[in-house]
Design a protein around this motif. Structure first.
Motif, mmCIF file in Angstrom:
data_model
loop_
_atom_site.group_PDB
_atom_site.id
_atom_site.type_symbol
_atom_site.label_atom_id
_atom_site.label_comp_id
_atom_site.label_asym_id
_atom_site.label_seq_id
_atom_site.Cartn_x
_atom_site.Cartn_y
_atom_site.Cartn_z
ATOM 1 N N VAL A 257 50.340 113.333 55.838
ATOM 2 C CA VAL A 257 51.553 113.232 56.668
ATOM 3 C C VAL A 257 50.942 112.555 57.976
ATOM 4 O O VAL A 257 51.713 111.923 58.563
ATOM 5 N N VAL A 258 49.908 113.147 58.546
ATOM 6 C CA VAL A 258 49.315 112.704 59.710
ATOM 7 C C VAL A 258 48.975 111.087 59.544
ATOM 8 O O VAL A 258 49.381 110.232 60.544
ATOM 9 N N GLU A 259 48.572 110.998 58.494
ATOM 10 C CA GLU A 259 48.288 109.279 58.537
ATOM 11 C C GLU A 259 49.580 108.386 58.389
ATOM 12 O O GLU A 259 49.584 107.383 58.858
ATOM 13 N N GLN A 260 50.643 108.932 57.460
ATOM 14 C CA GLN A 260 51.836 108.488 57.431
ATOM 15 C C GLN A 260 52.399 108.216 59.046
ATOM 16 O O GLN A 260 52.974 107.284 59.141
ATOM 17 N N ASN A 277 42.075 112.053 65.550
ATOM 18 C CA ASN A 277 41.064 112.649 65.023
ATOM 19 C C ASN A 277 41.681 114.215 64.302
ATOM 20 O O ASN A 277 42.188 114.825 64.948
ATOM 21 N N CYS A 278 41.528 114.313 62.938
ATOM 22 C CA CYS A 278 42.073 115.532 62.189
ATOM 23 C C CYS A 278 40.978 116.234 61.901
ATOM 24 O O CYS A 278 39.626 115.756 61.531
ATOM 25 N N PRO A 311 43.744 107.248 74.846
ATOM 26 C CA PRO A 311 44.191 108.315 74.498
ATOM 27 C C PRO A 311 43.349 108.833 73.337
ATOM 28 O O PRO A 311 43.044 108.044 72.425
ATOM 29 N N VAL A 312 43.134 110.138 73.220
ATOM 30 C CA VAL A 312 42.515 110.917 72.016
ATOM 31 C C VAL A 312 43.197 112.062 71.571
ATOM 32 O O VAL A 312 43.444 112.846 72.628
ATOM 33 N N VAL A 313 43.663 111.894 70.392
ATOM 34 C CA VAL A 313 44.459 112.957 69.864
ATOM 35 C C VAL A 313 43.700 113.830 68.882
ATOM 36 O O VAL A 313 43.242 113.055 68.017
ATOM 37 N N GLU A 314 43.458 115.158 69.172
ATOM 38 C CA GLU A 314 42.791 116.005 68.197
ATOM 39 C C GLU A 314 43.807 116.812 67.213
ATOM 40 O O GLU A 314 44.594 117.621 68.052
ATOM 41 N N ILE A 315 43.707 116.867 66.128
ATOM 42 C CA ILE A 315 44.695 117.768 65.216
ATOM 43 C C ILE A 315 43.734 118.405 64.473
ATOM 44 O O ILE A 315 43.132 117.910 63.573
ATOM 45 N N SER A 316 44.324 119.896 64.432
ATOM 46 C CA SER A 316 43.429 120.708 63.644
ATOM 47 C C SER A 316 44.245 121.893 63.011
ATOM 48 O O SER A 316 45.458 121.892 63.660
#
Ligand code: ADP
Length: 404
Positions: A257-260, A277-278, A311-316
């Motif tokens: 989903v994040v890739e999409q 980054n996931c 920008p750096v987005v960290e998703i966890s």
């Protein structure tokens, strides 16, 4: 076994009908309507006297059989039931079952000659308020007062719960009406607005430079206003569509989903040099299209409200007891803590359109989607500069939350 003397109904009702007024004990009088489930008039009289001495003004009825009991509680209302547990025709404590069937909440105290501890516990478990032995009747008034106080508390709680349920229903109805209104208004306003926008644009093209400069300025304002209103109406329609669309939970790979979402934002990501980054994203039940929208809005904001660095987005995600808790953090300009609540409200923004493009719809859509999945979204402080959005999604969306 103890032989019990059987009295006639008339004998029993004579005892109950005699008016029993409280002794002049100086105590506050409490009126009490009591149903006796008892076959011994002497015991009834003793219990009445005990209560009377303690300031109760008692009126009473008596039932000796289950049928009598059922018909009496259906036709009159009682504050209290005092039940012997061993009558010749039935067990007085069966009154508890009858009251449950009739959906009645009247305190019942078992008043009996002998009762083992085990039996007493059993009756209390079944719903009796207390058990009082006939040779310890002095305890009865205290037990009655406690039963009445507990009943009052139960009534108060029930009233507050009913009032709350009513408020919730009213709120849900008014929300549904508002949503319906927003949908109809935004949908029906589109057509006349399109006309205004088209014709003011036509005016601008045809008459630019042909009237005076003031006229050019006014036409320019009208075009700009009409286009802005169109964008707002379209956003409002988008928002109300999210509220109306069915949540269709499917097995959803959140990493995919994040890739999409990133793919949908490819141009902005490349242009700004954003890194997404996931870590540890689960596969779970959710509506993949709606979840893509959530991540897309959050990543788009991280790009839009970036600082001086790339920008750096960290998703966890973290597994909780009944839900997954997601975190989407960035290294952007951050959000002052006193706005952590209100920026989820539709059209609420912290900047002018000249500073940052947008209408203030993205986060309200995220909130709507998350809440309709049965989750919550909020902002949390983080050690590094930037913003950290957190949201929860239950392992399986609850049917209530997904109702359209
Ligand atoms: P929009 O982006 O169109 O303004 P949003 O509802 O997405 O609408 O955001 C509302 C406001 O919240 C934004 O105008 C901005 O002030 C603030 N905001 C949202 N996301 C971020 C972020 N990642 N960093 C800083 N501010 C943000």
């Amino acid at each position: 076994m103890e032989r019990k003397e059987v009295f006639t109904a008339e004998q029993l009702s004579t005892v109950c009908d005699s008016p029993v007024r409280p002794a002049d004990s100086g105590k506050v009088t409490t009126r009490l309507r009591v149903m006796f489930v008892e076959d011994n008039p002497a015991d009834i009289e003793l219990e009445l006297l005990t209560l009377r001495k303690d300031g109760f003004e008692v009126s009473s009825d008596v039932a000796q059989t289950a049928e009598e009991f059922s018909s009496r509680i259906r036709t009159a209302s009682y504050d209290l039931i005092l039940a012997d547990y061993n009558l010749p025709q039935w067990r007085g404590t069966e009154a508890l079952d009858i009251m449950r069937q009739e959906n009645l909440d009247v305190p019942l105290i078992v008043v009996t000659g002998y009762l083992g501890e085990e039996k007493a516990v059993e009756y209390i478990k079944q719903g009796a308020t207390d058990c009082v032995l006939k040779d310890r009747l002095a305890r009865l008034p205290t037990s009655v007062r406690r039963a009445l106080a507990e009943k009052r508390l139960r009534d108060q709680r029930r009233h507050s719960e009913e009032a709350l349920a009513q408020k919730v229903a009213e709120l849900a109805r008014s929300n549904a009406e508002l949503e319906q209104f927003a949908y109809v208004a935004s949908h029906d306003l589109q057509e006349p607005l399109r006309m205004i926008a088209n014709y003011t644009q036509l005016l601008a093209e045809r008459y630019r430079g042909k009237l005076d400069t003031q006229a050019d300025k006014y036409i320019g304002y009208s075009v700009d206003g009409a286009l802005r209103m169109q964008a707002l109406i379209q956003d409002l329609l988008k928002f109300s569509r999210v509220g109306r669309a069915e949540v269709e939970p499917r097995t959803t790979d959140c990493q995919a989903v994040v890739e999409q979402a990133s793919k949908n934002l490819q141009a902005a990501i490349e242009e700004s040099g954003t890194a997404v980054n996931c870590k540890g994203l689960p596969t779970m039940m959710a509506d993949p299209a709606q979840l893509t929208q959530v991540f897309q809005n959050l990543i788009a904001n991280a790009i839009k409200f970036r600082g001086t660095d790339h920008p750096v987005v960290e998703i966890s995600a973290k597994k909780m007891e009944n839900e997954w808790m997601f975190a989407v953090s960035d290294n952007g300009i951050g959000i002052p803590a006193d706005h952590w609540q209100d920026i989820f409200v539709i059209f609420r923004r912290l900047h002018t359109r000249e500073e940052y493009a947008g209408n203030g719809i993205g986060l309200s859509i995220c909130k709507k989607i998350i809440e309709r999945h049965g989750g919550k979204i909020w902002i949390e402080a983080q050690a590094t500069p930037g913003s950290c959005f957190k949201f929860t999604l239950p392992f399986a969306p609850s049917p209530k939350a997904t109702e359209a």
